[in-house]
Design a protein around this motif. Sequence first.
Motif, short mmCIF file in Angstrom:
data_model
loop_
_atom_site.label_atom_id
_atom_site.label_comp_id
_atom_site.label_asym_id
_atom_site.label_seq_id
_atom_site.Cartn_x
_atom_site.Cartn_y
_atom_site.Cartn_z
N LEU A 243 1.17 -1.28 0.63
CA LEU A 243 0.14 -0.07 -0.39
C LEU A 243 1.12 1.20 0.32
CD1 LEU A 243 -2.53 -1.09 2.43
CD2 LEU A 243 -2.71 -0.54 0.52
N ARG A 244 1.72 1.46 0.87
CA ARG A 244 3.33 2.63 1.05
C ARG A 244 3.52 2.29 -0.08
NH1 ARG A 244 4.62 0.88 4.89
NH2 ARG A 244 3.97 1.56 6.69
N ASP A 245 4.16 1.61 -1.23
CA ASP A 245 4.74 2.13 -2.30
C ASP A 245 3.61 2.08 -3.70
OD1 ASP A 245 6.90 0.80 -1.55
OD2 ASP A 245 6.85 -0.98 -2.42
N ARG A 246 2.35 2.00 -3.43
CA ARG A 246 1.53 2.81 -4.43
C ARG A 246 1.09 3.83 -4.02
NH1 ARG A 246 -2.53 -1.42 -7.55
NH2 ARG A 246 -1.00 -4.09 -6.99
N VAL A 247 0.65 4.19 -3.02
CA VAL A 247 -0.33 5.40 -2.33
C VAL A 247 1.33 6.73 -2.62
CG1 VAL A 247 -0.43 6.83 -0.76
CG2 VAL A 247 -1.34 4.86 -0.79
N ARG A 248 2.96 6.18 -2.49
CA ARG A 248 4.01 7.29 -3.05
C ARG A 248 3.69 7.59 -4.18
NH1 ARG A 248 7.78 3.55 -1.36
NH2 ARG A 248 7.63 4.81 1.14
N SER A 249 3.51 6.69 -5.03
CA SER A 249 4.09 6.49 -7.07
C SER A 249 2.08 8.32 -6.73
CB SER A 249 2.75 5.65 -7.78
OG SER A 249 1.61 4.90 -7.20
N LEU A 250 1.39 8.52 -6.27
CA LEU A 250 0.21 9.41 -6.53
C LEU A 250 0.90 10.42 -6.36
CD1 LEU A 250 -2.56 8.02 -4.38
CD2 LEU A 250 -2.19 8.07 -6.69
N ASN A 251 2.61 10.98 -5.34
CA ASN A 251 3.31 12.24 -5.45
C ASN A 251 2.49 13.08 -4.54
OD1 ASN A 251 5.85 10.92 -6.82
ND2 ASN A 251 4.78 11.39 -8.02
N MET A 252 1.82 12.83 -3.03
CA MET A 252 1.14 13.01 -2.99
C MET A 252 1.61 13.94 -1.44
SD MET A 252 -3.26 13.04 -4.21
CE MET A 252 -3.06 14.04 -5.50
N GLY A 253 1.99 12.73 -0.94
CA GLY A 253 2.97 12.72 0.33
C GLY A 253 1.68 11.51 1.49
N LEU A 254 0.83 11.17 0.73
CA LEU A 254 0.42 10.26 1.74
C LEU A 254 0.60 8.75 2.15
CD1 LEU A 254 -3.42 11.21 -0.08
CD2 LEU A 254 -2.75 11.97 1.64
N GLU A 255 1.92 8.48 1.39
CA GLU A 255 2.28 7.27 2.14
C GLU A 255 2.39 6.93 3.65
OE1 GLU A 255 5.93 9.41 0.23
OE2 GLU A 255 3.75 9.38 -0.10
N ASP A 256 2.72 8.43 4.10
CA ASP A 256 3.41 7.98 6.13
C ASP A 256 1.48 8.77 6.78
OD1 ASP A 256 5.78 7.63 5.73
OD2 ASP A 256 6.13 9.27 4.92
N ARG A 257 0.23 8.30 5.57
CA ARG A 257 -0.91 8.50 6.71
C ARG A 257 -1.83 7.79 6.31
NH1 ARG A 257 -2.26 14.99 4.68
NH2 ARG A 257 -4.35 14.39 6.17
N LEU A 258 -0.85 6.65 5.95
CA LEU A 258 -1.72 5.44 6.03
C LEU A 258 -2.90 4.96 6.76
CD1 LEU A 258 0.47 2.96 4.36
CD2 LEU A 258 -1.30 4.44 3.38
N GLY A 259 -2.72 5.29 8.57
CA GLY A 259 -3.90 5.22 8.96
C GLY A 259 -4.78 6.55 9.36
N ASN A 260 -4.67 7.52 8.34
CA ASN A 260 -5.73 8.45 8.89
C ASN A 260 -6.91 7.63 7.83
OD1 ASN A 260 -3.19 10.39 9.50
ND2 ASN A 260 -3.26 11.55 8.37
N ALA A 261 -7.97 8.43 8.22
CA ALA A 261 -9.41 8.57 8.30
C ALA A 261 -9.55 9.00 6.95
CB ALA A 261 -10.34 9.22 8.99
N ILE A 262 -9.98 8.62 6.09
CA ILE A 262 -10.06 8.59 4.10
C ILE A 262 -10.69 9.96 4.42
CG2 ILE A 262 -11.77 7.76 3.14
CD1 ILE A 262 -10.17 7.11 0.70
N GLY A 263 -11.54 10.42 5.28
CA GLY A 263 -12.68 11.13 5.12
C GLY A 263 -12.03 12.69 5.58
N THR A 264 -10.87 12.55 5.93
CA THR A 264 -10.16 14.14 6.22
C THR A 264 -9.51 14.67 5.66
OG1 THR A 264 -8.68 12.39 7.43
CG2 THR A 264 -10.14 12.58 9.42
N LEU A 265 -9.12 13.41 4.42
CA LEU A 265 -8.58 14.38 2.76
C LEU A 265 -8.76 14.91 2.63
CD1 LEU A 265 -6.77 10.94 1.82
CD2 LEU A 265 -6.06 11.57 3.90
N SER A 266 -8.78 16.04 1.50
CA SER A 266 -8.92 16.85 0.40
C SER A 266 -9.59 15.98 -0.11
CB SER A 266 -7.99 17.72 0.18
OG SER A 266 -7.01 17.23 -0.75
#
Length: 272
Positions: free
Chosen positions: A129-152
């Motif tokens: 998951l971290r590797d795939r999310v890192r490919s988005l280039n949004m800095g979310l790979e270290d926030r995998l535990g955050n609720a998705i509803g808190t994102l922009s």
Amino acid sequence: MSMLKLHRVSKTFNPGTPNEVRALIDVTLNLAPASFLIVIGTNGSGKSTLLNAVAGSFKVDSGTIELAGEKITRWEEHERAKLIGRVFQNPFSGTAPTMSIAENLALAARRGRSRGLGLAVNRRMKNELRDRVRSLNMGLEDRLGNAIGTLSGGQRQALTLLMASWLRPELLLLDEHTAALDPKTADQVIRLTHDVIERDKLTTLMVTHSMQQAVNLGDRIVMMYKGRVLHDLEGSERARLRPEDLLSRFEEVRRREQMDGAVAEMLTQAYV
């Protein structure tokens, strides 16, 4: 060979009432594997109805729909979801807002199989998951535990695209997926969309109001009008298109609508 086949598909809402709408009328379309079709049209043209008919949001009145060699015309929406990935217009649709980024992605990774989050989000899965999310280039790979509803909205839409394409679906449906985003964020999500589709060679059907997106993306453009395919542009004709060319075709449609209205009014006055 076609990945998606629609043959004479029709749908009328509220038939036999004053609110009757013939949303699709004998629509026939074939999409080759790895093709990228853009669908445009004025409000009420049938473009979103076409996408929803393929997704299974309702049953069509007549005609057939075939995907990856399967006749899915009478399949329920959840059955089609095994073959289809979808990104909605609303950035807050298609995800579970109170669940974490990791849990949402784990659900997408297990689509069509038994789901158990306790087993799904293990250490190996978290690394993937971290590797795939890192490919988005949004800095979310270290926030995998955050609720998705808190994102922009942009972050959430990018993750929804990642979820929809995770298992390389037979068909990816994009339902005006940048319409609710600001221009800068929309451009970022569109670049990501292009990269994902190109990388995985996904057969894609995208509905959009943006003429710029229509000419910059995809290899084929279909313009709909009153439930029918008015223009089907591909090959060299598609390659030459500019946004102003599409706008001129829309102006032609508007003039036709105005003429139809004027003729109807004249006929009404003639019988008064």
